[in-house]
Enzyme design. Structure first.
Site, mmCIF file in Angstrom:
data_model
loop_
_atom_site.group_PDB
_atom_site.id
_atom_site.type_symbol
_atom_site.label_atom_id
_atom_site.label_comp_id
_atom_site.label_asym_id
_atom_site.label_seq_id
_atom_site.Cartn_x
_atom_site.Cartn_y
_atom_site.Cartn_z
ATOM 1 N N CYS A 1 26.762 -35.228 69.937
ATOM 2 C CA CYS A 1 27.146 -34.838 71.298
ATOM 3 C C CYS A 1 27.283 -36.035 72.217
ATOM 4 O O CYS A 1 28.068 -36.016 73.160
ATOM 5 C CB CYS A 1 26.136 -33.845 71.867
ATOM 6 S SG CYS A 1 24.465 -34.503 72.048
ATOM 7 N N HIS B 1 20.857 -33.135 75.403
ATOM 8 C CA HIS B 1 22.250 -32.875 75.022
ATOM 9 C C HIS B 1 23.187 -33.573 76.000
ATOM 10 O O HIS B 1 23.001 -33.486 77.218
ATOM 11 C CB HIS B 1 22.488 -31.366 75.041
ATOM 12 C CG HIS B 1 23.822 -30.935 74.535
ATOM 13 N ND1 HIS B 1 24.367 -31.401 73.355
ATOM 14 C CD2 HIS B 1 24.738 -30.056 75.047
ATOM 15 C CE1 HIS B 1 25.546 -30.827 73.160
ATOM 16 N NE2 HIS B 1 25.799 -30.013 74.172
ATOM 17 N N ASN C 1 31.502 -28.735 77.364
ATOM 18 C CA ASN C 1 30.625 -28.848 76.204
ATOM 19 C C ASN C 1 31.449 -29.235 74.974
ATOM 20 O O ASN C 1 32.675 -29.340 75.041
ATOM 21 C CB ASN C 1 29.889 -27.520 75.975
ATOM 22 C CG ASN C 1 28.605 -27.697 75.192
ATOM 23 O OD1 ASN C 1 28.288 -28.790 74.719
ATOM 24 N ND2 ASN C 1 27.847 -26.628 75.037
#
Length: 454
Positions: free
Chosen positions: A247, A398, A420
């Site tokens: 990520c 994240h 995202n």
């Protein structure tokens, strides 16, 4: 002030295992003080004992001032709770706090790390040991028994409780989650080595009167996916990182893609390669995690990112860097946490940076309820699953891409709009909104800015 002796290495083979998401959980107060670095010549292998040829003393002062023994002034920043970076007298020092594989860490000692001049023309090796405070602490989260190979169990009542508990956002069951193990879902949420707690107290800077005045005329809402002036959106398509903890690479690449488009007036429109970062970065842990400060920032400046066509995304950590040294790369420069150092970021500065320079990476703490987000303005709930007698979904960090902000027309809640990397089927077509102005889950703590090099 305390004395600390450090080891700074330029060897990539060593760096690969020391640069991101370690068990260290250190604070601003731990880094603040007087450090001594021992320096030696470049070596092709990590030395067990360094023949030191010189030493440098650098004092790290409040809030981000660095002064060496000769009176040269520079600046420094904490890198989350993992280490710090110093820039002084045209030289950069990357320091990662010492740790062991069993979860022990020492905030007054460093791992072997980099030092190089700001032109990256010359590097050095240095090493040392702690003078005082030679004590290791244990991060109990790191390496703890986690039943990670167990398939994740979706509990429908958990999602029902989330929706009954609050009305700001709606959760939804994603059946595909049951195909993954707990460790695989941890990777998706940041990587198994990012299970570190956020510092309880930040050296946070509150908005000044000048900043409040400067940002007083900012629009109530702004969205780079649909710019208010009707211009083209610089935001590239949603990625799906899969179960690889990459990520940190996706928003770093996406931010650089967007900023290149804006700076070049869309004359350049690259789609960059996060897989290259996974395979090649000495500043991260492949599919086990990393931080945008070290990727969008330091890796982008030191190595640059090639286009996706060079190394397509596989979602696997091959451990082999096959990128040609001659391929075209896109670089970054002048990177920093928004506000100048870790702890200086705040809502107003984030809004100003977003509108002025484009989307940028942020990090936030992922709780179990977040993976079920479908729509609305997310905030962490206190709802707990009752399927396990332990918490299988330990806290991770994240990284995502901030693209806009606004105020919900129905509830009046302020929010950030965030891109995202879990595919377009998740959330609001791959995006989510999160509560703005309260540092929800730390989302207003880890914003990273940089300039693209064209």
């Amino acid at each position: 002030m305390h004395w600390v002796f450090h080891c700074i290495l330029i060897i990539l083979a060593c760096l690969r295992f020391t640069c991101a998401d370690t068990p260290a959980n250190c604070t601003y107060e731990d880094a603040h003080g007087r450090w001594k670095f021992h320096i030696g010549d470049y070596q092709s292998k990590c030395p067990e004992k360094l023949n030191s040829k010189q030493s440098v003393v650098i004092s790290l002062l409040y809030p981000d001032i660095a002064i060496d023994e000769f009176g040269n002034r520079g600046h420094w920043t904490l890198i989350y709770n993992q280490g710090f970076e110093v820039t002084i007298n045209h030289r950069k020092w990357l320091v990662i706090f010492a740790y062991k594989s069993n979860g022990e860490f020492n905030c007054h000692k460093s791992m072997p790390m980099w030092t190089h001049d700001t032109l990256i023309d010359s590097g050095s090796v240095c090493s040392g040991k702690i003078g005082v405070h030679d004590k290791f602490h244990i991060n109990k989260l790191f390496g703890s028994k986690s039943f990670g190979r167990t398939l994740y169990h979706i509990n429908p009542s958990f999602v029902g409780k989330i929706n009954a508990h609050q009305k700001s956002w709606r959760g939804e069951i994603y059946p595909e989650l049951s195909k993954y193990t707990i460790d695989e879902l941890r990777n998706r949420a940041g990587g198994v080595k990012s299970m570190v707690t956020r510092p309880s107290v930040l050296n946070r800077k509150t908005p000044s009167k000048e900043l409040i005045s400067l940002t007083g005329n900012l629009p109530l809402e702004f969205d780079w996916t649909s710019p208010p002036d009707g211009s083209r959106s610089p935001v590239t398509p949603i990625r799906n990182q899969g179960i690889c903890g990459s990520c940190y690479a996706s928003p770093s690449a996406a931010a650089l893609e967007a900023r290149i488009r804006l700076v070049s007036n869309f004359s350049e429109q690259p789609i960059l390669s996060p897989q290259t970062v996974v395979d090649c970065s000495p500043y991260s842990e492949g599919c086990n995690g990393g931080f945008p400060f070290l990727i969008a920032g330091k890796y982008g400046e030191d190595f640059g990112l090639p286009q996706k066509i060079v190394i397509p995304y596989t979602g696997e950590d091959t451990g082999k860097c096959t990128v040609s040294k001659n391929c075209t790369r896109y670089y970054t420069t002048d990177y920093s946490y928004i506000g100048g150092y870790y702890g200086a970021t705040n809502e107003k500065l984030m809004q100003l940076e977003l509108i002025s320079n484009g989307p940028f990476p942020v990090g936030f703490e992922v709780y179990e309820d977040f993976q079920f987000y479908k729509e609305g303005i997310y905030h962490h709930t206190t709802v707990q699953t009752d399927h396990y007698n332990f918490n299988p979904f330990e806290l991770t960090n994240h990284a995502v891409l901030l693209v806009g902000y606004g105020v919900d027309k129905l509830s009046g809640e302020p929010y950030w709009k965030v891109k995202n990397s879990w595919g377009v089927e998740w959330g609001e077509q791959g995006y989510f909104r999160i509560l703005r102005g309260t540092d929800e889950c730390g989302v207003e703590s880890l914003g990273v800015r940089f300039d693209p090099v064209l």
